[in-house]
Design a protein around this motif. Structure first.
Motif, short mmCIF file in Angstrom:
data_model
loop_
_atom_site.label_atom_id
_atom_site.label_comp_id
_atom_site.label_asym_id
_atom_site.label_seq_id
_atom_site.Cartn_x
_atom_site.Cartn_y
_atom_site.Cartn_z
N ILE A 88 6.37 14.28 -7.08
CA ILE A 88 5.38 13.55 -6.29
C ILE A 88 5.98 13.26 -4.93
O ILE A 88 7.20 13.17 -4.77
CB ILE A 88 4.94 12.23 -6.95
CG1 ILE A 88 6.14 11.28 -7.09
CG2 ILE A 88 4.28 12.47 -8.29
CD1 ILE A 88 5.75 9.88 -7.51
N VAL A 89 5.10 13.14 -3.93
CA VAL A 89 5.48 12.63 -2.61
C VAL A 89 4.71 11.34 -2.42
O VAL A 89 3.48 11.35 -2.36
CB VAL A 89 5.15 13.63 -1.50
CG1 VAL A 89 5.56 13.06 -0.14
CG2 VAL A 89 5.85 14.97 -1.74
N THR A 90 5.43 10.22 -2.34
CA THR A 90 4.80 8.91 -2.35
C THR A 90 5.19 8.08 -1.13
O THR A 90 6.28 8.26 -0.57
CB THR A 90 5.19 8.14 -3.63
OG1 THR A 90 4.66 6.82 -3.57
CG2 THR A 90 6.70 8.06 -3.79
N ASN A 91 4.31 7.16 -0.75
CA ASN A 91 4.67 6.23 0.33
C ASN A 91 5.59 5.13 -0.19
O ASN A 91 6.17 4.38 0.60
CB ASN A 91 3.42 5.63 0.99
CG ASN A 91 2.54 4.84 0.03
OD1 ASN A 91 3.01 4.14 -0.87
ND2 ASN A 91 1.22 4.96 0.22
N GLY A 92 5.72 5.00 -1.50
CA GLY A 92 6.68 4.08 -2.10
C GLY A 92 6.15 2.70 -2.41
O GLY A 92 6.81 1.93 -3.13
N ALA A 93 4.96 2.35 -1.91
CA ALA A 93 4.45 0.99 -2.08
C ALA A 93 4.19 0.65 -3.54
O ALA A 93 4.23 -0.52 -3.92
CB ALA A 93 3.19 0.80 -1.25
N ASN A 94 3.91 1.67 -4.36
CA ASN A 94 3.60 1.43 -5.77
C ASN A 94 4.71 1.89 -6.71
O ASN A 94 4.49 2.02 -7.91
CB ASN A 94 2.30 2.15 -6.13
CG ASN A 94 1.12 1.63 -5.34
OD1 ASN A 94 0.55 0.59 -5.65
ND2 ASN A 94 0.74 2.35 -4.28
#
Length: 286
Positions: A88-94
């Motif tokens: 996954i490529v995530t913004n990290g907030a979750n």
């Protein structure tokens, strides 16, 4: 490589986002067509991966993938193939301990964080790496990397690498060029080309030194062949009066199939053009 398009829901409004809201009709239910298609691709052992031909790389895309964590878990558990790698490529907030524990429990589960270096907050909603608590959590991921966009606030490769090195240690960094939408704020693409040229020259000089020393396991080598060499090709074609494109066939994803939860195929995971239900899914179902 297969890009599974989960939907475009996202809790960030990044200023350089190119996600197109044209597949908003994607249902959140994981269909049997999708599962059969992914199983079918894994069972074929397709020789399209450039580095590890025995793996099928299944990438989960949003929007923000972690808003669809339930669907991600369901897909992984139902596909159940030993030669599948999930990312996954995530913004990290979750990102939570629960998510980290789950991906660490997989044989091959990779989490990439979207981050553009020290000035990330000028482009994205927040710079997650400015939080020590987040860094500690992210650094507990067994297989992790950074996905970074090169733009006017992120045009010095060594400044980016030094920042990531301090926050995350020596981890893989993927580099993507800004795709300009002329409706986006001009400060994002107002690059100081003289400074960018100097950064590229430094990369090239250090690349040569590393190659002469027999070291190709360096950031310069990876960056040059996956990013800067494209610029050289563009300049060469322009010099010959030939048509040019700065974005040749979507990088590594030109070899990928792009499919939503219902088994519909797309030209691109960013939302360009539904092509109908995949023939692979239909044949797998038969």
């Amino acid at each position: 490589r297969v890009c599974v398009m989960l939907g475009e829901a996202c809790d960030f409004k990044c200023r350089h986002c190119i996600q197109q809201d044209i597949h908003s009709g994607i249902k959140k239910t994981v269909s049997e067509k999708l599962i059969k298609y992914l199983q079918h691709i894994c069972d074929l052992h397709p020789g399209i991966a450039l580095q590890r031909r025995d793996l099928v790389k299944i990438s989960f895309w949003g929007g923000e993938p972690l808003l669809y964590f339930k669907q991600i878990k369901e897909i992984i558990e139902r596909v159940d193939r030993p030669n599948a790698e999930y990312s996954i490529v995530t913004n990290g907030a979750n990102l939570t301990e629960k998510v980290v524990e789950y991906f660490n429990s997989l044989d091959r589960g990779v989490i990439f964080l979207s981050n553009d270096g020290p000035d990330t907050a000028k482009v994205r909603d927040a710079n997650m790496l400015d939080s020590k608590e987040f860094c500690d959590l992210f650094n507990s991921v067994n297989m992790r990397g950074i996905d970074s966009v090169i733009h006017a606030y992120n045009q010095d490769y060594y400044r980016l690498w030094d920042y990531i090195g301090v926050k995350c240690g020596d981890i893989p960094i993927a580099h993507e060029f800004l795709e300009v939408n002329w409706a986006m704020p001009a400060d994002l693409y107002s690059v100081d080309f003289e400074k960018y040229r100097q950064s590229c020259e430094k990369v090239t000089d250090n690349l040569i030194k590393n190659i002469l020393a027999g070291n190709i396991e360096c950031r310069e080598y990876e960056l040059y062949w996956r990013a800067i060499s494209n610029l050289h090709q563009v300049l060469q074609r322009e010099a010959k009066g030939q048509p040019t494109s700065l974005y040749p066939a979507c990088g590594p994803y030109r070899y990928a199939s792009h499919i939503d939860l219902q088994g519909n195929m797309y030209v691109c995971h960013s939302g360009f053009g539904r092509r109908g239900v995949s023939k692979g899914a239909k044949s797998a179902l038969r």
